[in-house]
Design a protein around this motif. Structure first.
Motif, mmCIF file in Angstrom:
data_model
loop_
_atom_site.group_PDB
_atom_site.id
_atom_site.type_symbol
_atom_site.label_atom_id
_atom_site.label_comp_id
_atom_site.label_asym_id
_atom_site.label_seq_id
_atom_site.Cartn_x
_atom_site.Cartn_y
_atom_site.Cartn_z
ATOM 1 N N UNK A 72 0.633 -1.228 -0.138
ATOM 2 C CA UNK A 72 -0.207 -0.087 -0.160
ATOM 3 C C UNK A 72 0.997 1.118 0.030
ATOM 4 N N UNK A 73 1.995 1.208 0.639
ATOM 5 C CA UNK A 73 2.818 2.211 1.137
ATOM 6 C C UNK A 73 3.454 2.756 -0.518
ATOM 7 N N UNK A 74 3.865 2.196 -1.182
ATOM 8 C CA UNK A 74 4.581 2.235 -2.702
ATOM 9 C C UNK A 74 3.483 2.957 -3.566
ATOM 10 N N UNK A 75 2.363 2.780 -3.389
ATOM 11 C CA UNK A 75 1.435 3.191 -4.228
ATOM 12 C C UNK A 75 1.074 4.730 -3.953
ATOM 13 N N UNK A 76 1.277 5.102 -2.698
ATOM 14 C CA UNK A 76 0.701 6.386 -2.214
ATOM 15 C C UNK A 76 1.892 7.558 -2.501
ATOM 16 N N UNK A 77 1.447 8.588 -2.978
ATOM 17 C CA UNK A 77 2.191 9.802 -3.269
ATOM 18 C C UNK A 77 2.767 10.325 -1.944
ATOM 19 N N UNK A 78 1.977 10.326 -0.540
ATOM 20 C CA UNK A 78 2.332 10.646 0.655
ATOM 21 C C UNK A 78 3.969 10.215 0.911
ATOM 22 N N UNK A 79 3.768 8.735 0.657
ATOM 23 C CA UNK A 79 5.010 7.946 0.875
ATOM 24 C C UNK A 79 6.413 8.512 0.209
ATOM 25 N N UNK A 80 6.208 8.813 -0.881
ATOM 26 C CA UNK A 80 7.382 9.106 -1.963
ATOM 27 C C UNK A 80 7.634 10.577 -1.666
ATOM 28 N N UNK A 81 6.829 11.518 -1.438
ATOM 29 C CA UNK A 81 7.062 12.839 -0.874
ATOM 30 C C UNK A 81 8.064 12.601 0.434
ATOM 31 N N UNK A 82 7.525 11.822 1.202
ATOM 32 C CA UNK A 82 8.209 11.548 2.797
ATOM 33 C C UNK A 82 9.517 11.163 2.447
#
Length: 542
Positions: free
Chosen positions: A313-323
């Motif tokens: 789920x993490x790798x599909x979210x923009x919040x994760x990559x921005x962080x």
């Protein structure tokens, strides 16, 4: 109780923030009297909230690049130099000098003294590039926020926290020394060509020097978006968890604390408070940001529980990559911190020369520290192709210790950073103006091959006595038209602004770049611009 010593810096020149009777008082030459009914002047004066200021332990700044220094500040011999004939004066001052034996006095009419804070913040103008960038960045975010709140920007309304994280990433980029080193390098490579119009080069210089406006604008905007996200979450608290609300509220509090610490009045008077609050509150906010992202992505509002398939789920979210990007940018400079051997010599009791191995490109600045988690000091770098050195004026506890107890090792950041001096490489003919120890960041342009043909104007007191024979010899072997040195101990205090204008005309310079205290830099920049000569100097939060 022992008084607290605070430090700040001016374009690579470190200085101690000194205590005066009036926390806003400075000793400057008279300047034009500001209108008494000016609100901005009133706000910048020491008469605002006098009871509050009188209780403060704050200190105003004293630069080693000031022209006139008090005896109790630097313990400089203030003996009056008697009149001498030309032959005797040449023996005392072998460096090329501008002016005659009589001290030059500023030609400007008397002006009312203003606080150093008002000079930094107000006298540079209401519509500087820095303030324009701040206003544009904040206006765009406010417009997006209004559209989201009115239902005309559904993406931002549903991803308000993501927009807040995006602003955090943007403000980190504007302060990432590694990222900015690349940006400055690209600017010089792309725009440092003879056929590029001068107005475009100066526009790029203004933009890169003022990126702090975007940094500040994004900081305020991130608070606004996170506040909006929290309001929406509280209205729909049935579909979230108390943990997410608690973590988001903590991040909001830390961001507000960082912004308050960076408020100009706090930053100017309590620089160490600002620096440490910014650092440790920022690191703590980053930890809570990761907790927020993990909790938000793994929480299932339907089952009111956290799912186990977090990785996918993490790798599909923009919040994760921005962080992830934000974390890498924050960690990267600390990965380059090393404890290195140094050679420290003191040409006088007022300055030290710190030598390191390896050459550094002209215009680069560096940071050193005796204790990396507590304090860092930025200095300009003097470098040839084999080694580099820093000139540190002994005006604070750390810089005085370099003279009294020279260390064998210091902590350094191996990624040096680029600032305004680096952009000299973008131009063909430049006049560099320095006062005091501000000379250090410019000497590299004489010692190593550079794309810019420079003329150096240096105004300082007691060249050999205070800066040593080595620094003196670096500048003494150049033609008079290329290096102009004015020793105020011999020739008195000059009109630096007029010297800069004359040097720029004689050198046919495209631009003038000055490194001095806030008052001196402001005067030189304004005087040059009034004569149609592009000029740049230190700005607040540059």
């Amino acid at each position: 109780m022992q008084s607290t010593v605070r430090f700040s810096s001016c374009r690579g020149v470190a200085f101690e923030i000194k205590r005066h009777e009036d926390p806003f008082a400075i000793k400057t030459l008279p300047v034009e009297e500001a209108p008494s009914n000016s609100l901005l002047f009133w706000l910048g004066s020491s008469k605002v909230f006098p009871s509050l200021i009188s209780r403060s332990i704050s200190k105003t700044s004293s630069h080693f690049c000031d022209l006139d220094l008090n005896e109790d500040e630097l313990d400089i011999d203030l003996e009056i130099v008697p009149e001498e004939n030309d032959e005797e004066k040449q023996k005392q001052s072998p460096l090329p000098l501008l002016g005659n034996s009589k001290p030059e006095q500023p030609s400007k009419p008397a002006q009312k003294n203003g606080s150093r804070l008002s000079i930094i913040l107000l006298d540079q103008g209401l519509f500087t590039v820095y303030k324009r960038l701040f206003a544009v960045c904040l206006a765009l975010n406010i417009a997006g926020l209004v559209l989201a709140a009115t239902g005309n920007f559904p993406y931002a309304r549903s991803r308000a926290a993501l927009v807040s994280i995006a602003n955090i990433l943007a403000l980190i980029l504007c302060r990432s020394e590694a990222f900015l080193r690349v940006i400055f390098w690209l600017a010089v490579k792309i725009f440092g060509r003879s056929w590029i119009p001068l107005f475009l080069k100066t526009a790029i210089t203004s933009l890169l020097q003022s990126l702090g406006g975007i940094h500040s604008g994004c900081g305020v905007s991130s608070i606004a978006w996170l506040t909006y996200a929290l309001v929406l979450t509280l209205k729909d608290r049935e579909n979230t968890s108390p943990e997410i609300i608690g973590v988001a509220s903590t991040i909001l509090g830390l961001l507000c604390l960082s912004c308050l610490a960076a408020f100009p009045l706090v930053r100017h008077l309590h620089h160490n408070v600002f620096e440490r609050t910014h650092r440790f509150a920022g690191w703590t906010a980053l930890v809570f940001l990761w907790a927020f992202v993990i909790l938000k992505i793994s929480y299932d509002p339907e089952t009111k529980s956290y799912k186990n398939d977090l990785g996918s789920r993490l790798i599909k979210q923009q919040e994760f990559w921005f962080t992830v990007a934000t974390t890498l940018l924050i960690i990267l400079p600390w990965l380059t911190v090393r404890r290195v051997a140094v050679s420290v010599s003191a040409p006088s009791g007022h300055a030290s020369i710190i030598k390191f191995e390896g050459g550094v490109k002209a215009g680069i600045l560096g940071r050193i520290s005796p204790s990396p988690l507590s304090e860092w000091h930025a200095f300009g770098i003097i470098s040839d192709d084999k080694e580099h050195m820093m000139l540190a004026g002994a005006v604070g506890d750390f810089t005085k210790s370099l003279v009294s107890n020279p260390p064998s090792h210091l902590w350094v950041r191996q990624v040096h950073f680029a600032g305004l001096p680096y952009l000299v490489n973008m131009y063909e003919r430049v006049v560099l103006v320095a006062t005091g120890s501000g000379i250090c960041v410019f000497l590299s342009f004489l010692l190593q091959k550079s794309s810019a043909d420079v003329c150096l104007v240096w105004v300082a007191k007691g060249i050999e006595q205070n800066f040593g024979k080595e620094i003196k010899e670096m500048v003494s072997g150049w033609p008079k038209e290329k290096v102009i040195v004015h020793d105020t101990a011999v020739l008195g205090r000059p009109n630096v602004s007029q010297m800069s204008i004359e040097a720029a005309r004689n050198w046919r310079a495209e631009v003038v770049i000055v490194t001095s205290n806030p008052e001196g830099s402001r005067d030189v920049v304004n005087a040059c611009k009034a004569e149609g000569i592009p000029a740049f100097g230190p700005i607040w939060d540059s």
